[in-house]
Design a protein around this motif. Structure first.
Motif, PDB file in Angstrom:
ATOM      1  N   UNK A   1       0.935  -1.180   0.061  1.00  0.00           N
ATOM      2  CA  UNK A   1      -0.094   0.001   0.094  1.00  0.00           C
ATOM      3  C   UNK A   1       0.949   1.160   0.091  1.00  0.00           C
ATOM      4  N   UNK A   2       0.581   2.115  -1.025  1.00  0.00           N
ATOM      5  CA  UNK A   2       1.166   3.489  -1.035  1.00  0.00           C
ATOM      6  C   UNK A   2       0.449   4.624  -1.297  1.00  0.00           C
ATOM      7  N   UNK A   3       0.770   5.825  -0.920  1.00  0.00           N
ATOM      8  CA  UNK A   3      -0.128   6.950  -1.343  1.00  0.00           C
ATOM      9  C   UNK A   3       0.363   7.290  -2.730  1.00  0.00           C
ATOM     10  N   UNK A   4      -0.466   8.017  -3.504  1.00  0.00           N
ATOM     11  CA  UNK A   4      -0.432   8.577  -4.614  1.00  0.00           C
ATOM     12  C   UNK A   4       0.867   9.348  -4.795  1.00  0.00           C
ATOM     13  N   UNK A   5       1.637   9.516  -5.810  1.00  0.00           N
ATOM     14  CA  UNK A   5       3.037  10.171  -5.962  1.00  0.00           C
ATOM     15  C   UNK A   5       3.969   9.321  -5.280  1.00  0.00           C
ATOM     16  N   UNK A   6       3.771   8.052  -4.592  1.00  0.00           N
ATOM     17  CA  UNK A   6       4.994   7.387  -4.085  1.00  0.00           C
ATOM     18  C   UNK A   6       5.376   6.371  -5.154  1.00  0.00           C
ATOM     19  N   UNK A   7       6.339   5.480  -4.658  1.00  0.00           N
ATOM     20  CA  UNK A   7       7.010   4.561  -5.394  1.00  0.00           C
ATOM     21  C   UNK A   7       7.036   3.138  -4.680  1.00  0.00           C
ATOM     22  N   UNK A   8       7.112   2.171  -5.521  1.00  0.00           N
ATOM     23  CA  UNK A   8       7.507   0.673  -5.097  1.00  0.00           C
ATOM     24  C   UNK A   8       7.954  -0.034  -6.051  1.00  0.00           C
ATOM     25  N   UNK A   9       8.997  -0.926  -5.757  1.00  0.00           N
ATOM     26  CA  UNK A   9       9.591  -1.774  -6.738  1.00  0.00           C
ATOM     27  C   UNK A   9       9.267  -3.046  -6.536  1.00  0.00           C
ATOM     28  N   UNK A  10       8.831  -3.671  -7.555  1.00  0.00           N
ATOM     29  CA  UNK A  10       8.290  -5.124  -7.449  1.00  0.00           C
ATOM     30  C   UNK A  10       9.719  -5.946  -8.297  1.00  0.00           C
ATOM     31  N   UNK A  11       9.770  -7.063  -7.588  1.00  0.00           N
ATOM     32  CA  UNK A  11      10.593  -8.124  -8.143  1.00  0.00           C
ATOM     33  C   UNK A  11      10.059  -9.605  -8.371  1.00  0.00           C
ATOM     34  N   UNK A  12      10.703  -9.924  -9.260  1.00  0.00           N
ATOM     35  CA  UNK A  12      10.086 -11.493  -9.882  1.00  0.00           C
ATOM     36  C   UNK A  12      11.201 -12.334  -9.939  1.00  0.00           C
ATOM     37  N   UNK A  13      11.379 -13.394  -9.318  1.00  0.00           N
ATOM     38  CA  UNK A  13      12.594 -14.509  -9.319  1.00  0.00           C
ATOM     39  C   UNK A  13      11.782 -15.779  -9.366  1.00  0.00           C
ATOM     40  N   UNK A  14      12.482 -16.705 -10.128  1.00  0.00           N
ATOM     41  CA  UNK A  14      12.143 -18.060 -10.340  1.00  0.00           C
ATOM     42  C   UNK A  14      12.476 -18.961  -9.079  1.00  0.00           C
TER      43      UNK A  14
END
Length: 125
Positions: free
Chosen positions: A11-24
């Motif tokens: 959950x993040x506020x508008x204007x914020x950032x997130x970093x998604x990761x995908x690993x096997x």
């Protein structure tokens, strides 16, 4: 069995950032390209971004261009999605996927061979 595991949602506020990761997880495999899709409640799964490992070509949906960046490590079959300037309309479950051989239609979900279970991203206004 090829398995992909996403992480980094939240959950993040508008204007914020997130970093998604995908690993096997599971057996090893070779990948030709990897991508991110998202699915909002009541809507179809749509393309977000993808990367062709050969040459490092990247592709983005118009709705995220300039705000999201896809990157990764071909040798590890790991892909990331840096999401900046998030908007409430970015709220969705985000899925990573892999093409294990060359196919046309990198923006099309059926061109991918394996998928992760998804990670929820919620952007509050």
């Amino acid at each position: 069995q090829v398995q992909l595991v996403e992480s980094g949602g939240g959950l993040v506020q508008a204007g914020g950032s997130l970093r998604l990761s995908c690993a096997p997880s599971g057996r090893t495999f070779s990948s030709y390209a990897m991508g991110w899709f998202r699915q909002a409640p009541g809507k179809e799964r749509v393309f977000v971004a993808a990367v062709f490992w050969s040459g490092g070509l990247t592709y983005y949906a118009d709705s995220v261009k300039g705000r999201f960046t896809i990157s990764g490590d071909n040798a590890k079959n790991t892909v990331y999605l840096q999401m900046n300037s998030l908007k409430p309309e970015d709220t969705a479950i985000y899925y990573c996927a892999v093409q294990t051989w060359r196919r046309v239609g990198i923006r099309e979900a059926p061109s991918y061979d394996f998928w992760g279970q998804g990670t929820q991203v919620t952007v509050s206004s």
